[in-house]
Every structure is written in C-alpha cells, then in structure tokens.
Motif scaffolding. Structure first.
Motif, PDB file in Angstrom:
ATOM      1  N   ARG A 183      -0.620  -4.100  -3.144  1.00 48.73           N
ATOM      2  CA  ARG A 183      -0.504  -4.610  -1.785  1.00 48.73           C
ATOM      3  C   ARG A 183      -0.486  -3.429  -0.659  1.00 48.73           C
ATOM      4  O   ARG A 183      -0.955  -3.265   0.295  1.00 48.73           O
ATOM      5  CB  ARG A 183       0.715  -5.482  -1.635  1.00 48.73           C
ATOM      6  CG  ARG A 183       1.216  -5.855  -0.146  1.00 48.73           C
ATOM      7  CD  ARG A 183       2.674  -6.314   0.102  1.00 48.73           C
ATOM      8  NE  ARG A 183       3.050  -6.667   1.078  1.00 48.73           N
ATOM      9  CZ  ARG A 183       3.118  -7.621   1.664  1.00 48.73           C
ATOM     10  NH1 ARG A 183       2.742  -8.892   0.977  1.00 48.73           N
ATOM     11  NH2 ARG A 183       3.527  -8.029   2.764  1.00 48.73           N
ATOM     12  N   ALA A 184       0.432  -2.374  -1.023  1.00 47.07           N
ATOM     13  CA  ALA A 184       0.599  -1.462  -0.063  1.00 47.07           C
ATOM     14  C   ALA A 184      -0.650  -0.617   0.015  1.00 47.07           C
ATOM     15  O   ALA A 184      -0.900  -0.281   1.248  1.00 47.07           O
ATOM     16  CB  ALA A 184       1.592  -0.414  -0.554  1.00 47.07           C
ATOM     17  N   GLN A 185      -1.383  -0.399  -1.119  1.00 51.31           N
ATOM     18  CA  GLN A 185      -2.727   0.374  -0.760  1.00 51.31           C
ATOM     19  C   GLN A 185      -3.643  -0.538   0.035  1.00 51.31           C
ATOM     20  O   GLN A 185      -4.434  -0.044   0.840  1.00 51.31           O
ATOM     21  CB  GLN A 185      -3.356   0.657  -2.092  1.00 51.31           C
ATOM     22  CG  GLN A 185      -4.527   1.505  -2.100  1.00 51.31           C
ATOM     23  CD  GLN A 185      -4.303   2.895  -1.615  1.00 51.31           C
ATOM     24  OE1 GLN A 185      -3.262   3.734  -2.304  1.00 51.31           O
ATOM     25  NE2 GLN A 185      -4.756   3.179  -0.489  1.00 51.31           N
ATOM     26  N   SER A 186      -3.703  -1.594  -0.247  1.00 55.27           N
ATOM     27  CA  SER A 186      -4.472  -2.723   0.469  1.00 55.27           C
ATOM     28  C   SER A 186      -4.452  -2.645   2.014  1.00 55.27           C
ATOM     29  O   SER A 186      -5.399  -2.824   2.940  1.00 55.27           O
ATOM     30  CB  SER A 186      -4.510  -4.102   0.115  1.00 55.27           C
ATOM     31  OG  SER A 186      -5.123  -4.096  -1.348  1.00 55.27           O
ATOM     32  N   VAL A 187      -3.092  -2.638   2.638  1.00 56.23           N
ATOM     33  CA  VAL A 187      -2.596  -2.672   3.841  1.00 56.23           C
ATOM     34  C   VAL A 187      -2.766  -1.260   4.212  1.00 56.23           C
ATOM     35  O   VAL A 187      -3.458  -1.241   5.630  1.00 56.23           O
ATOM     36  CB  VAL A 187      -0.926  -2.891   3.975  1.00 56.23           C
ATOM     37  CG1 VAL A 187      -0.725  -2.822   5.188  1.00 56.23           C
ATOM     38  CG2 VAL A 187      -0.711  -4.454   3.556  1.00 56.23           C
ATOM     39  N   ALA A 188      -2.618  -0.283   3.489  1.00 53.24           N
ATOM     40  CA  ALA A 188      -2.960   1.114   4.248  1.00 53.24           C
ATOM     41  C   ALA A 188      -4.369   1.305   4.264  1.00 53.24           C
ATOM     42  O   ALA A 188      -5.055   1.935   5.312  1.00 53.24           O
ATOM     43  CB  ALA A 188      -2.359   2.161   2.979  1.00 53.24           C
ATOM     44  N   ASN A 189      -5.186   0.828   3.318  1.00 60.82           N
ATOM     45  CA  ASN A 189      -6.962   0.867   3.815  1.00 60.82           C
ATOM     46  C   ASN A 189      -7.036   0.165   4.888  1.00 60.82           C
ATOM     47  O   ASN A 189      -7.966   0.332   5.677  1.00 60.82           O
ATOM     48  CB  ASN A 189      -7.533   0.176   2.480  1.00 60.82           C
ATOM     49  CG  ASN A 189      -7.431   1.295   1.191  1.00 60.82           C
ATOM     50  OD1 ASN A 189      -6.837   2.450   1.134  1.00 60.82           O
ATOM     51  ND2 ASN A 189      -7.742   0.402  -0.164  1.00 60.82           N
ATOM     52  N   GLY A 190      -6.650  -1.092   4.991  1.00 64.78           N
ATOM     53  CA  GLY A 190      -6.979  -1.865   6.135  1.00 64.78           C
ATOM     54  C   GLY A 190      -6.424  -1.084   7.740  1.00 64.78           C
ATOM     55  O   GLY A 190      -7.157  -1.481   8.337  1.00 64.78           O
ATOM     56  N   LEU A 191      -5.289  -0.640   7.549  1.00 63.73           N
ATOM     57  CA  LEU A 191      -4.910   0.134   8.684  1.00 63.73           C
ATOM     58  C   LEU A 191      -5.757   1.376   9.057  1.00 63.73           C
ATOM     59  O   LEU A 191      -6.190   1.445  10.302  1.00 63.73           O
ATOM     60  CB  LEU A 191      -3.459   0.744   8.507  1.00 63.73           C
ATOM     61  CG  LEU A 191      -2.277  -0.424   8.587  1.00 63.73           C
ATOM     62  CD1 LEU A 191      -1.157   0.393   8.309  1.00 63.73           C
ATOM     63  CD2 LEU A 191      -2.132  -0.928  10.094  1.00 63.73           C
ATOM     64  N   ALA A 192      -6.261   1.906   7.869  1.00 57.69           N
ATOM     65  CA  ALA A 192      -7.150   3.079   8.311  1.00 57.69           C
ATOM     66  C   ALA A 192      -8.502   2.495   8.848  1.00 57.69           C
ATOM     67  O   ALA A 192      -8.957   3.185   9.677  1.00 57.69           O
ATOM     68  CB  ALA A 192      -7.472   3.893   6.887  1.00 57.69           C
ATOM     69  N   ALA A 193      -9.066   1.463   8.236  1.00 53.91           N
ATOM     70  CA  ALA A 193     -10.177   1.001   8.831  1.00 53.91           C
ATOM     71  C   ALA A 193     -10.091   0.347  10.233  1.00 53.91           C
ATOM     72  O   ALA A 193     -11.075   0.246  11.066  1.00 53.91           O
ATOM     73  CB  ALA A 193     -10.816  -0.077   7.891  1.00 53.91           C
ATOM     74  N   LEU A 194      -8.999  -0.100  10.484  1.00 55.12           N
ATOM     75  CA  LEU A 194      -8.615  -0.892  12.010  1.00 55.12           C
ATOM     76  C   LEU A 194      -8.740   0.087  12.954  1.00 55.12           C
ATOM     77  O   LEU A 194      -9.392  -0.324  13.863  1.00 55.12           O
ATOM     78  CB  LEU A 194      -7.304  -1.405  11.839  1.00 55.12           C
ATOM     79  CG  LEU A 194      -6.993  -2.411  12.755  1.00 55.12           C
ATOM     80  CD1 LEU A 194      -7.659  -3.505  12.984  1.00 55.12           C
ATOM     81  CD2 LEU A 194      -5.512  -2.967  12.471  1.00 55.12           C
TER      82      LEU A 194
END
Length: 229
Positions: free
Chosen positions: A81-92
C-alpha cells in the motif's frame, strides 16, 4: 489555493478474501465494489481529482465502466500500500500544500457525511488527520497458543479508518522509505516524522471489506442508504 485530491491505492489482490478475482472487483448490486468507493469520492464537490492506482498487471479494470468525472487511472501500483501511495504521489506532481486524501478501495460504504466531516475538521489543521472509531469492545491480547494472554485497556484506543488526509509535501516526505515495516497506513508514516495526526470521528459503516462474508453486510448498507435517499 490548495486543492483536495483523493488517492485510492487498489493494486492489491486481497489474499485473505480467498477468491481468484480481487475483492475490489467483486460485484455489489451489479457493479464492482470499487465503483461504489469511487462514486462517493467523485461526487464530493470539495474534491478536485480522484487518482486510482492499480497494478500494471491488472486484468479486471477494463472490463467495467467507471465514473469519468475527476477520475484518473494510473497502472503504477507497487508491492505494498505504501509503495502504491508513494508512486501515486510522485506521478501526481501536486503542490506541497495540496491536500491528499488516501482512501482504501475496499471501504465502499464511506458516507458523504463522514467524508465532509473529515475535510471540514482537518482543513485548518497543521498536520492533517484521519477518520477513526473509538474502541468500544473489550480488547484481548492472544498468545501463540490461541489463548488470552492479557486484557488490554481500551481507554484512548481508536480503530484507524480512511480517508487519511495530509498535505502532499508532508506525506511524500513521510513515505520516502515505503518499504519500512512500521508503515501500516499514512498516519503511521506521519507519526514517524514526529507529528500527531488529528482523530476525526468516523462511522462503523465505514468498514474495510476483508472477508467474503463482508460483502453481504456492505450490500445491505448500500441498499439501505439508497432506500433512505
């Protein structure tokens, strides 16, 4: 002016659910569970965008129709979950002051009232916060043998829910090491930086679908809500 952006990590399979199809794609009233989750977020006027992070190997998303307004889908989910959120934040690429509301895909019974209460309560908070429920039941600690080893005082104990709402810059800083085992949710990452997130009263109906039997409860809640609308 800072924006409010919802981020939904949905790259997991939900191994405890025990089905070949991930739980976020199990049908509730003829639609995927995930669709009900996205409806509530997309219908909230205070939220500018809804970002859904799914696995690059997702085989199910394209089989269904989804709410188009506000929704962006990225196939950049990670192993946690943490990695998915971090990836989403970076793309955002959000501004540091933008609010990010991370919500579990499997909490499909989030009400509009609870969502708005979180937004209104945390709007001026220096740290951010999360929906949560005070623990009402007696809490037992179990042993490896499956017996009670202690009764844990419940005073001050809360059950964390989602959304969890934090500034994009602070959350990105907190998730710089997304593989850290202590990061069970976004609030725990913020806590590791020395901050104390605000607790906002949630609702028992905002539970996380985890086991197959939970689908019937979620279906009943959604049906009752529709009948009372």
């Amino acid at each position: 002016m800072s924006r409010r952006i919802a981020l939904v990590p949905a790259a997991g399979h939900g191994s405890r659910f025990g089905t070949a199809t991930p739980k976020q794609y199990q049908l509730l009233h003829g639609r995927p569970l995930l669709a009900h989750t996205l409806d509530t977020l997309c219908d909230c006027a205070a939220i500018a965008r809804v970002l859904l992070v799914i696995s690059p190997q997702d085989e199910w998303f394209d089989l269904y129709r989804w709410p188009q307004a506000k929704l962006d889908v990225l196939r950049i989910g990670g192993n946690s979950r943490a990695q998915s959120v971090a990836n989403g934040l970076a793309a955002l690429q959000a501004d540091d002051d933008d609010w990010v509301l991370v919500h579990d895909a499997a909490r499909c019974c989030l009400s509009a009232d609870a969502l708005q209460r979180l937004i209104d309560t945390v709007a001026d908070d220096a740290v951010g916060g999360l929906l949560a429920q005070p623990v009402a039941d007696t809490v037992k600690q179990g042993s490896a043998a499956g017996r009670v080893s202690a009764t844990v005082p419940r005073d001050g104990l809360w059950l964390a829910q989602t959304p969890q709402m934090f500034r994009a810059g602070l959350l990105a800083e907190a998730l710089q090491d997304p593989a850290h085992p202590a990061l069970t949710d976004e609030a725990s990452a913020i806590e590791r930086l020395g901050h104390a997130p605000r607790l906002v009263a949630g609702e028992a109906q905002n539970f996380k679908v985890t086991w197959p039997g939970d689908l019937a409860l979620a279906a009943a809640i959604l049906a009752a809500r529709k009948d009372n609308a």
